[in-house]
Write a protein that holds these residues in place. Sequence first.
Motif, PDB file in Angstrom:
ATOM      1  N   GLY A 164      -1.462 -15.445  -3.658  1.00 34.16           N
ATOM      2  CA  GLY A 164      -0.648 -14.272  -3.941  1.00 34.16           C
ATOM      3  C   GLY A 164      -1.496 -13.027  -4.123  1.00 34.16           C
ATOM      4  N   PHE A 165      -2.596 -13.168  -4.865  1.00 38.08           N
ATOM      5  CA  PHE A 165      -3.485 -12.021  -5.057  1.00 38.08           C
ATOM      6  C   PHE A 165      -4.171 -11.618  -3.756  1.00 38.08           C
ATOM      7  CE2 PHE A 165      -3.624 -13.121  -9.756  1.00 38.08           C
ATOM      8  CZ  PHE A 165      -2.798 -12.083 -10.104  1.00 38.08           C
ATOM      9  N   LEU A 166      -4.483 -12.590  -2.897  1.00 39.61           N
ATOM     10  CA  LEU A 166      -5.043 -12.261  -1.579  1.00 39.61           C
ATOM     11  C   LEU A 166      -4.023 -11.486  -0.752  1.00 39.61           C
ATOM     12  CD1 LEU A 166      -6.987 -15.499  -0.579  1.00 39.61           C
ATOM     13  CD2 LEU A 166      -7.949 -13.222  -0.982  1.00 39.61           C
ATOM     14  N   ALA A 167      -2.771 -11.914  -0.796  1.00 38.85           N
ATOM     15  CA  ALA A 167      -1.725 -11.203  -0.064  1.00 38.85           C
ATOM     16  C   ALA A 167      -1.579  -9.769  -0.576  1.00 38.85           C
ATOM     17  CB  ALA A 167      -0.398 -11.949  -0.179  1.00 38.85           C
ATOM     18  N   ILE A 168      -1.677  -9.596  -1.892  1.00 42.53           N
ATOM     19  CA  ILE A 168      -1.592  -8.253  -2.482  1.00 42.53           C
ATOM     20  C   ILE A 168      -2.812  -7.417  -2.092  1.00 42.53           C
ATOM     21  CG2 ILE A 168      -1.620  -6.985  -4.675  1.00 42.53           C
ATOM     22  CD1 ILE A 168       0.055  -9.388  -5.814  1.00 42.53           C
ATOM     23  N   ALA A 169      -3.981  -8.061  -2.052  1.00 44.26           N
ATOM     24  CA  ALA A 169      -5.217  -7.344  -1.703  1.00 44.26           C
ATOM     25  C   ALA A 169      -5.255  -6.952  -0.228  1.00 44.26           C
ATOM     26  CB  ALA A 169      -6.432  -8.207  -2.044  1.00 44.26           C
ATOM     27  N   LEU A 170      -4.535  -7.682   0.610  1.00 44.88           N
ATOM     28  CA  LEU A 170      -4.502  -7.410   2.051  1.00 44.88           C
ATOM     29  C   LEU A 170      -3.059  -7.131   2.489  1.00 44.88           C
ATOM     30  CD1 LEU A 170      -6.800 -10.408   3.024  1.00 44.88           C
ATOM     31  CD2 LEU A 170      -7.467  -7.990   2.958  1.00 44.88           C
TER      32      LEU A 170
END
Length: 185
Positions: free
Chosen positions: A30-36
């Motif tokens: 989820g944090f990767l999706a938010i970061a990208l």
Amino acid sequence: MQAQVAQVTQTVREKWGWFLVLGIVLVICGFLAIALPFATSIAVALVIAAVLLIGGAVQVWQSFSVQGWGGFLWQLITGVVAIVGGILIYANPVFGAFALTLVVAAVFVAQGITQLILGFRLKPHDGWGWIVAAGAISLLAGIMIWAEFPFSGTWALGILAGFSIAFNGWSYIAIALAGKRMAKG
């Protein structure tokens, strides 16, 4: 029903570590999706394109299998529209992400307005304020996405997907920790 609940409880108690791992992985994703957010928005658009293509194809096929039904033509048209929408999004996923962002903004605005109306109609019953708050947040989110368009098309879907995945992960972590407490107790 009670036996099912007991079985689920037993599984969580015994396998709480796996629930924890799943939760941690989902939070990280989820944090990767938010970061990208742009890459995630494109991925979301491509998934929606695939869903529209597959769903539309099945709907067209199904409409021909029940031709005698009065809704044949409408079902056929709906299926064809879904297929065309899927092809258009797949052919240009950036445009698809922008179009889906407008849809999301419109849904948030509509949901916010209806929740505000419902919340104020429920006043003074317990919980009416939570419905009003949820409506205000939805309305505000929709307006913010709309006001930032077309720039919001590069981030909105990715951020929303990321938050959804991360919160899903936190829910599995909560289940795992409860299972761990049950296993010890």
